[in-house]
Scaffold this motif. Structure first.
Motif, mmCIF file in Angstrom:
data_model
loop_
_atom_site.group_PDB
_atom_site.id
_atom_site.type_symbol
_atom_site.label_atom_id
_atom_site.label_comp_id
_atom_site.label_asym_id
_atom_site.label_seq_id
_atom_site.Cartn_x
_atom_site.Cartn_y
_atom_site.Cartn_z
ATOM 1 N N ARG A 67 0.828 -1.199 0.000
ATOM 2 C CA ARG A 67 0.000 0.000 0.000
ATOM 3 C C ARG A 67 0.867 1.255 0.000
ATOM 4 O O ARG A 67 0.563 2.240 -0.683
ATOM 5 N N HIS A 68 1.983 1.229 0.737
ATOM 6 C CA HIS A 68 2.907 2.360 0.724
ATOM 7 C C HIS A 68 3.534 2.540 -0.658
ATOM 8 O O HIS A 68 3.761 3.679 -1.097
ATOM 9 N N LEU A 71 1.015 4.334 -2.767
ATOM 10 C CA LEU A 71 0.944 5.756 -2.423
ATOM 11 C C LEU A 71 2.167 6.518 -2.924
ATOM 12 O O LEU A 71 2.058 7.700 -3.283
ATOM 13 N N VAL A 74 1.437 7.252 -6.476
ATOM 14 C CA VAL A 74 0.443 8.319 -6.570
ATOM 15 C C VAL A 74 1.100 9.681 -6.368
ATOM 16 O O VAL A 74 0.759 10.669 -7.032
ATOM 17 N N SER A 75 2.094 9.755 -5.475
ATOM 18 C CA SER A 75 2.748 11.036 -5.201
ATOM 19 C C SER A 75 3.634 11.503 -6.346
ATOM 20 O O SER A 75 3.844 12.707 -6.518
ATOM 21 N N LYS A 82 -6.806 8.485 -7.483
ATOM 22 C CA LYS A 82 -6.853 7.366 -6.552
ATOM 23 C C LYS A 82 -8.299 7.043 -6.218
ATOM 24 O O LYS A 82 -9.126 7.932 -6.059
#
Length: 313
Positions: A67-68, A71, A74-75, A82
């Motif tokens: 999950r990290h 993310l 996504v960043s 998202k």
């Protein structure tokens, strides 16, 4: 009341304009294929804009490390959106295609976690395909690495590919899909007009390795670069890191006819079963050695000692 129109006046209808519009040239990701001869004519030379948007989502019961990683992507992708988690079932393709249409996106990155151990990444062009399924290995998030690189959030990345991508047709197709998904569109509302980091995709042992580097130039002033500073340009890794092992390439979105299948792919379940068999083989070898030792002791008994029981009396 207004005056009545005289019968002698005749109203001449205006001539209808030609409603047939000129045929639009074929569009590509980087521009128009056939440019018109007269660039001043705005009707035949519309402004091309890349409206690529990527939906990033994951399956339920995903591991925290994965999950990290999602993310982190996504960043560093300002043109992505998202969404909530999706149940990983046989009908996930139709659900994801509907979500992509609702979010007005054209591509999808779907992180699918199985058994809380294995991570699969789907790259798909919706709704017509093609799509690729990867096995993600060697995952290192930004929080784990703690690297010194730091680039501007939302800046447009430079995409670099190794020369191996031009050898086989399936690598060429993967290169085009990665270019369209990871390339930030020009003049996107969430992107910055700078190129200060590089996405590196390289093929080693039939795996795609991803790295993210910051472009660092030495400068003393606020906005000025030192003389000869471009020659001293260096790359500082930012993260994250991961490795993509291609499994299959499908003709449709999240399914369809199989265009390519990796003959060297071995599933993680087979690897774990082989490791268990090896451990079981070690235990069997220990049991056999123990039985051989007992048989040897029984076949070669020790001679009785005359003075063994002398001090017991």
């Amino acid at each position: 009341m207004g005056k009545k129109r005289k019968h002698s006046e005749v109203v001449v209808p205006e001539a209808k304009k030609d409603e047939t519009a000129p045929e639009r040239p074929k569009r590509t990701l980087l521009g128009w294929k056939d440019k018109p001869e007269n660039p001043q004519d705005s009707t035949t030379n519309p402004v091309f804009r890349n409206r690529e948007k990527v939906l990033v989502t994951c399956s339920r019961r995903i591991n925290y490390r994965y999950r990290h990683l999602m993310l982190n992507l996504v960043s560093i992708l300002p043109h992505c959106k998202k969404d909530n988690k999706v149940e990983s079932k046989a009908t996930k393709g139709a659900t994801l295609n509907e979500l992509v249409e609702l979010k007005s996106c054209s591509s999808c990155l779907f992180f699918e976690c199985r058994k809380h151990k294995d991570l699969y990444l789907w790259m798909s062009k919706c709704p017509n395909g093609p799509s690729v399924k990867f096995l993600v290995n060697a995952v290192h998030t930004m929080e784990e690495l703690k690297l010194t690189g730091n680039h501007l959030k939302g800046s447009r990345p430079l995409l670099t590919f190794s020369s191996n991508f031009d050898k086989d047709p399936h690598w060429k197709l993967l290169k085009e899909i990665i270019t369209q998904i990871f390339g930030t569109p020009k003049e996107h509302r969430k992107s910055k007009p700078y190129h200060d980091h590089v996405f590196v995709f390289s093929i080693v042992d039939d795996h795609i390795w991803f790295r993210n580097y910051q472009i660092s130039c030495p400068h003393t002033g606020a906005d000025k670069i030192d003389r000869g500073g471009l020659e001293k340009m260096t790359l500082i890794e930012v993260g994250p890191r991961f490795c993509l092992n291609p499994i299959k390439i499908f003709g449709g979105s999240f399914g369809g006819p199989t265009l390519y299948e990796n003959p060297f792919y071995v599933s993680p379940n087979q690897i774990r079963s082989l490791e268990k068999r090896q451990k079981a083989g070690k235990y069997a070898m220990k049991v056999k050695a123990k039985t051989r030792r007992k048989m040897h002791e029984m076949s070669n008994p020790l001679e009785t000692d005359e003075f063994a029981d002398m001090w017991k009396e």
